[in-house]
Design a protein around this motif. Structure first.
Motif, short mmCIF file in Angstrom:
data_model
loop_
_atom_site.label_atom_id
_atom_site.label_comp_id
_atom_site.label_asym_id
_atom_site.label_seq_id
_atom_site.Cartn_x
_atom_site.Cartn_y
_atom_site.Cartn_z
N VAL A 1 0.49 -1.53 -0.17
CA VAL A 1 -0.19 0.21 0.00
C VAL A 1 0.74 1.48 -0.46
N ALA A 2 0.32 2.59 -0.37
CA ALA A 2 1.05 3.74 -0.59
C ALA A 2 0.79 4.14 0.91
N LEU A 3 1.82 4.09 1.46
CA LEU A 3 1.54 4.71 3.07
C LEU A 3 1.44 6.54 2.78
N HIS A 4 2.12 7.09 1.59
CA HIS A 4 1.59 8.86 1.77
C HIS A 4 -0.03 8.63 1.83
N ASP A 5 -0.31 7.99 0.73
CA ASP A 5 -1.90 8.09 1.12
C ASP A 5 -2.61 7.94 1.56
N ILE A 6 -2.23 6.56 2.25
CA ILE A 6 -3.60 6.49 3.57
C ILE A 6 -2.44 7.60 4.21
N THR A 7 -1.42 8.56 4.26
CA THR A 7 -1.23 9.60 5.45
C THR A 7 -2.20 10.66 5.22
N ARG A 8 -2.27 10.85 3.24
CA ARG A 8 -3.04 12.14 3.41
C ARG A 8 -5.11 11.41 3.46
N THR A 9 -4.88 10.73 3.53
CA THR A 9 -6.75 10.27 4.20
C THR A 9 -7.57 10.48 5.30
N ALA A 10 -5.66 10.42 6.06
CA ALA A 10 -5.89 10.29 7.30
C ALA A 10 -6.17 11.79 7.45
N GLY B 1 -9.65 19.16 14.15
CA GLY B 1 -9.13 20.17 14.49
C GLY B 1 -9.47 21.17 13.33
N PRO B 2 -10.47 21.61 13.02
CA PRO B 2 -10.72 22.73 11.65
C PRO B 2 -10.18 24.20 12.44
N GLU B 3 -9.45 23.99 13.54
CA GLU B 3 -8.69 25.14 13.94
C GLU B 3 -7.41 26.07 13.89
N LEU B 4 -6.76 24.46 13.66
CA LEU B 4 -5.46 24.23 14.03
C LEU B 4 -4.70 24.07 12.09
N THR B 5 -3.41 24.63 12.19
CA THR B 5 -3.17 24.11 10.79
C THR B 5 -2.69 23.34 10.25
N ILE B 6 -2.51 22.67 9.88
CA ILE B 6 -2.16 21.35 9.49
C ILE B 6 -1.53 21.13 8.56
N THR B 7 -0.04 20.84 8.42
CA THR B 7 1.22 20.77 7.19
C THR B 7 1.58 19.94 7.14
N ALA B 8 1.69 19.49 5.38
CA ALA B 8 1.79 17.81 5.22
C ALA B 8 2.67 18.28 4.41
N GLU B 9 3.94 17.40 4.14
CA GLU B 9 5.15 17.14 3.25
C GLU B 9 5.41 15.45 2.91
N LEU B 10 4.96 15.11 1.95
CA LEU B 10 4.99 13.98 2.38
C LEU B 10 5.53 13.34 0.75
N ALA B 11 6.61 12.24 0.79
CA ALA B 11 6.57 11.67 -0.59
C ALA B 11 6.64 11.06 -0.07
#
Length: 475
Positions: free
Chosen positions: A329-338, A346-356
């Motif tokens: 499985v693609a860990l980056h796709d699973i992380t993107r879905t999560a 947490g709509p008030e939070l800022t969540i940044t992502a760098e997924l290789a």
């Protein structure tokens, strides 16, 4: 054959070992005794035959005197030397015995053939008139007879009783039988003693198993001595008892912790429902705002109960259970879905992502649940308006929050079931999320760790998973 074999199998193990040892020794002793007896008989027979061939009774001087006595030309005949019986055999088969033997022993056609010159000598066994077996050696000899003016060819038979061989053999047989009997009895006794001594650890093991079965006391341990099979069996039993004790302790702890965790939402639910029921029974209406808050509390408690029950179902499988079918499985796709789910919570939070891109071999649903749990922890402990940083690089997924962090003395306990930091007990959750994450990651061949973040506070959760071959692109 089936009956004795079945009875043998019903005997105690030590009795079977003693019987097998005694049987093996008996067979070995019997083989050695028989070989000794046959070798001795062969040697005695060869010695007897050799003594007959080398007897002085067949020299020319003695035969001449015996021949003169038989012809009546000598008044006295010299007796046969030693224990030999000697007689002259004529070509007609008529024997002439030497004293002190009064009667001749039987002659055979082979003796006559020697007397006639057809054979040089012969060695055979005959039975005397009194039933005694004799070993007879008949040899051809030429005697110069002065009166006859010629050289006469005669057959001289020399005999010795076979008792010279059979009597020592009989004595030897009785001695061998006695020694064999003593050896077999001694071997049986030694085998029984060895079996009792060697199987004493097995008896201890049997008593320990019976004690555990009767009392369910898993603290019993068997002393281990040496490095043999019994010692390995004892170590295996001790290891099994220890594992069972640990499993039972974990089960008891799980039940106690689950009961404790369930008690709080159930108590809150019961209180809220009792308020609603009392309001209906008394006819006193609850103010709308209070009723909405009450219903929101009931909904939150139900949600917490559902989450707790789901976590308990996930952990109901033993730690050694095989995971579901593993897939690439693609860990980056699973992380993107999560991440999408985490942003909703947490709509008030800022969540940044760098997924290789990174592919792993794991159970897709379990891996997604594990990533979601890690992100939920980061969202839950982040301050309002905070930032959550998610990075996936070369198989390492790191999630950092900027919350209060975890004290160093609490880090070793974060993956234990139902463990919750004192500072987090007022927050929703069951304390099972990280336990599920740890098990899922370990089943996929990876590892997880939590550590304090450097600079700015917070906690960093790090998940490392081994890579898998990249699946081919779809056509």
């Amino acid at each position: 054959m089936t009956g004795p074999l079945r009875r043998f199998r019903t005997l105690p193990l030590r009795s079977r070992l003693a019987l097998l040892v005694a049987t093996a020794v008996a067979v070995a002793v019997a083989v050695v005794a028989a070989a000794c007896w046959f070798v001795t008989r062969e040697q005695l027979e060869q010695q007897l035959d050799q003594s007959l061939r080398n007897s002085t009774a067949i020299d020319e001087t003695y035969v001449q005197s015996l021949l003169n006595a038989c012809a009546g030309t000598a008044a006295r005949q010299r007796p046969a030397p030693g224990s030999y019986s000697v007689q002259i055999v004529a070509t007609t088969g008529a024997p002439c015995p030497a004293p002190p033997r009064p009667e001749p022993f039987p002659t055979t056609e082979e003796d006559i053939a020697v007397a006639s010159g057809d054979r040089d000598n012969v060695l055979h066994t005959v039975t005397d008139t009194d039933g005694t077996k004799l070993r007879v050696y008949t040899n051809q000899i030429r005697v110069d007879r002065p009166g006859a003016g010629s050289i006469t060819t005669l057959a001289v038979s020399v005999a010795r009783p076979m008792s010279d061989v059979t009597d020592p053999l009989s004595t030897l047989a009785w001695v061998l039988l006695l020694v064999s009997g003593i050896g077999v009895v001694g071997a049986g006794a030694a085998g029984l003693w060895i079996a009792r001594t060697g199987l004493r650890p097995v008896d201890d093991l049997a008593h320990a198993v019976a004690h555990v079965a009767e009392t369910e006391d898993l603290t019993v341990r068997i002393p281990v001595e040496g490095e043999d099979e019994i010692a390995r069996l004892s170590r295996s039993f001790n290891s099994m008892a220890g594992s069972l004790a640990t499993s039972r302790d974990r089960q008891s702890q799980l039940i106690a912790d689950a009961g404790h965790e369930l008690r709080t939402p159930l108590t809150s639910l019961r209180t809220n429902i009792e308020l609603l029921v009392r309001s209906d029974e008394t006819g006193r209406a609850i103010p709308p705002d209070d009723r909405r808050a009450l219903m929101a509390s009931v909904k939150a408690q139900m949600t917490e109960l559902a989450a707790l029950i789901g976590d308990l179902q996930e952990l109901s499988r033993p730690d050694a259970a095989q995971p579901g079918p593993l897939q690439v499985v693609a860990l980056h796709d699973i992380t993107r879905t999560a991440l999408q789910r985490a942003r909703l919570r947490g709509p008030e939070l800022t969540i940044t992502a760098e997924l290789a891109p990174w592919y792993v071999r794991a159970e897709p649903a379990a891996l997604e649940r594990a990533v979601v749990n890690v992100l939920d922890n980061a969202v839950k402990f982040s301050p309002p308006g905070g930032t959550v940083e998610v990075v996936l690089h070369r198989g390492e997924l790191t999630v950092r929050d900027h919350g209060p962090g975890i004290p160093a003395e609490e880090l070793p306990h974060v993956f234990e079931r139902f463990w919750r930091s004192p500072s987090a007990r007022q927050l929703p959750g069951s304390g099972l999320g990280l336990s599920i994450v740890a098990r899922t990651v370990q089943q996929a061949g990876g590892d997880i760790a939590l550590r304090p973040a450097s600079g700015g506070g917070g906690t960093v959760a790090s998940i490392r998973l081994p890579g898998a071959p990249t699946p081919p692109p779809e056509l």
